[in-house]
Motif scaffolding. Structure first.
Motif, PDB file in Angstrom:
ATOM      1  N   ASN A   1      17.926  39.417  50.710  1.00 33.63           N
ATOM      2  CA  ASN A   1      18.952  40.430  51.039  1.00 33.63           C
ATOM      3  C   ASN A   1      20.215  40.048  50.288  1.00 33.63           C
ATOM      4  O   ASN A   1      20.916  40.889  49.730  1.00 33.63           O
ATOM      5  N   THR A   2      20.667  39.003  50.458  1.00 33.38           N
ATOM      6  CA  THR A   2      22.041  38.652  49.918  1.00 33.38           C
ATOM      7  C   THR A   2      21.953  38.613  48.446  1.00 33.38           C
ATOM      8  O   THR A   2      22.851  39.043  47.729  1.00 33.38           O
ATOM      9  N   ARG A   3      20.684  38.275  47.686  1.00 31.13           N
ATOM     10  CA  ARG A   3      20.662  38.309  46.337  1.00 31.13           C
ATOM     11  C   ARG A   3      20.622  39.802  45.795  1.00 31.13           C
ATOM     12  O   ARG A   3      21.184  40.182  44.921  1.00 31.13           O
ATOM     13  N   LEU A   4      20.139  40.620  46.546  1.00 36.70           N
ATOM     14  CA  LEU A   4      19.819  42.186  46.249  1.00 36.70           C
ATOM     15  C   LEU A   4      21.165  42.712  46.184  1.00 36.70           C
ATOM     16  O   LEU A   4      21.748  43.408  45.473  1.00 36.70           O
ATOM     17  N   THR A   5      22.064  42.189  47.396  1.00 36.00           N
ATOM     18  CA  THR A   5      23.484  42.727  47.529  1.00 36.00           C
ATOM     19  C   THR A   5      24.152  42.190  46.460  1.00 36.00           C
ATOM     20  O   THR A   5      25.063  43.111  45.823  1.00 36.00           O
TER      21      THR A   5
ATOM     22  N   VAL B   1      23.405  41.516  43.204  1.00 32.71           N
ATOM     23  CA  VAL B   1      23.075  42.381  42.014  1.00 32.71           C
ATOM     24  C   VAL B   1      23.580  43.576  42.150  1.00 32.71           C
ATOM     25  O   VAL B   1      23.907  44.016  41.067  1.00 32.71           O
ATOM     26  N   VAL B   2      23.574  44.207  43.354  1.00 41.80           N
ATOM     27  CA  VAL B   2      23.970  45.676  43.328  1.00 41.80           C
ATOM     28  C   VAL B   2      25.251  45.636  43.135  1.00 41.80           C
ATOM     29  O   VAL B   2      25.971  46.560  42.360  1.00 41.80           O
ATOM     30  N   LEU B   3      26.223  44.787  43.719  1.00 40.34           N
ATOM     31  CA  LEU B   3      27.647  44.837  43.402  1.00 40.34           C
ATOM     32  C   LEU B   3      28.065  44.413  42.131  1.00 40.34           C
ATOM     33  O   LEU B   3      29.120  44.868  41.551  1.00 40.34           O
ATOM     34  N   LEU B   4      27.340  43.361  41.447  1.00 40.57           N
ATOM     35  CA  LEU B   4      27.525  43.448  40.093  1.00 40.57           C
ATOM     36  C   LEU B   4      27.270  44.382  38.999  1.00 40.57           C
ATOM     37  O   LEU B   4      28.224  44.730  38.239  1.00 40.57           O
ATOM     38  N   MET B   5      26.310  45.065  39.327  1.00 40.30           N
ATOM     39  CA  MET B   5      25.932  46.409  38.503  1.00 40.30           C
ATOM     40  C   MET B   5      26.929  47.520  38.976  1.00 40.30           C
ATOM     41  O   MET B   5      27.387  48.061  38.079  1.00 40.30           O
ATOM     42  N   ALA B   6      27.447  47.539  40.082  1.00 34.07           N
ATOM     43  CA  ALA B   6      28.513  48.437  40.142  1.00 34.07           C
ATOM     44  C   ALA B   6      29.876  48.269  39.526  1.00 34.07           C
ATOM     45  O   ALA B   6      30.351  49.069  39.231  1.00 34.07           O
ATOM     46  N   GLY B   7      30.191  46.695  39.707  1.00 32.76           N
ATOM     47  CA  GLY B   7      31.419  46.476  38.977  1.00 32.76           C
ATOM     48  C   GLY B   7      31.333  46.474  37.394  1.00 32.76           C
ATOM     49  O   GLY B   7      32.179  47.139  36.845  1.00 32.76           O
ATOM     50  N   LEU B   8      30.102  46.386  36.740  1.00 34.35           N
ATOM     51  CA  LEU B   8      29.988  46.584  35.290  1.00 34.35           C
ATOM     52  C   LEU B   8      29.988  48.203  35.071  1.00 34.35           C
ATOM     53  O   LEU B   8      30.753  48.478  33.969  1.00 34.35           O
ATOM     54  N   LEU B   9      29.426  48.840  35.793  1.00 40.27           N
ATOM     55  CA  LEU B   9      29.552  50.477  35.731  1.00 40.27           C
ATOM     56  C   LEU B   9      30.975  50.970  35.672  1.00 40.27           C
ATOM     57  O   LEU B   9      31.458  51.671  35.011  1.00 40.27           O
ATOM     58  N   SER B  10      31.656  50.373  36.769  1.00 41.24           N
ATOM     59  CA  SER B  10      33.084  50.872  36.940  1.00 41.24           C
ATOM     60  C   SER B  10      33.990  50.298  35.846  1.00 41.24           C
ATOM     61  O   SER B  10      34.757  50.967  35.187  1.00 41.24           O
ATOM     62  N   LEU B  11      33.502  49.039  35.122  1.00 44.92           N
ATOM     63  CA  LEU B  11      34.426  48.582  34.063  1.00 44.92           C
ATOM     64  C   LEU B  11      33.886  49.466  33.140  1.00 44.92           C
ATOM     65  O   LEU B  11      34.959  49.586  31.903  1.00 44.92           O
ATOM     66  N   GLY B  12      32.830  49.810  32.695  1.00 42.32           N
ATOM     67  CA  GLY B  12      32.227  50.825  31.597  1.00 42.32           C
ATOM     68  C   GLY B  12      33.102  52.128  31.529  1.00 42.32           C
ATOM     69  O   GLY B  12      33.468  52.590  30.690  1.00 42.32           O
ATOM     70  N   ALA B  13      33.299  52.528  32.937  1.00 49.25           N
ATOM     71  CA  ALA B  13      33.959  53.824  32.960  1.00 49.25           C
ATOM     72  C   ALA B  13      35.562  53.774  32.675  1.00 49.25           C
ATOM     73  O   ALA B  13      35.931  54.652  31.891  1.00 49.25           O
ATOM     74  N   CYS B  14      35.860  52.622  32.955  1.00 48.00           N
ATOM     75  CA  CYS B  14      37.495  52.526  32.652  1.00 48.00           C
ATOM     76  C   CYS B  14      37.559  52.331  31.014  1.00 48.00           C
ATOM     77  O   CYS B  14      38.525  52.853  30.655  1.00 48.00           O
TER      78      CYS B  14
END
Length: 48
Positions: free
Chosen positions: A2-6, A8-21
């Motif tokens: 569960n910690t690993r999935l969390t 990965v999800v946080l990492l992907m959300a961070g990368l998505l927000s950086l791409g949007a910026c």
């Protein structure tokens, strides 16, 4: 697991927000460039 999935999800959300910026910054840069070009064209029209 569960910690690993969390993580990965946080990492992907961070990368998505950086791409949007980055996309927003490029868009603003293009808008400013177009505004400068329009201003120069207007000034040239007035000068002649």
């Amino acid at each position: 697991m569960n910690t690993r999935l969390t993580s990965v999800v946080l990492l992907m959300a961070g990368l998505l927000s950086l791409g949007a910026c980055a996309n927003t910054v490029r868009g603003v840069g293009a808008d400013v460039g177009n505004t400068v070009d329009a201003g120069e064209a207007a000034a040239a029209d007035i000068a002649y």
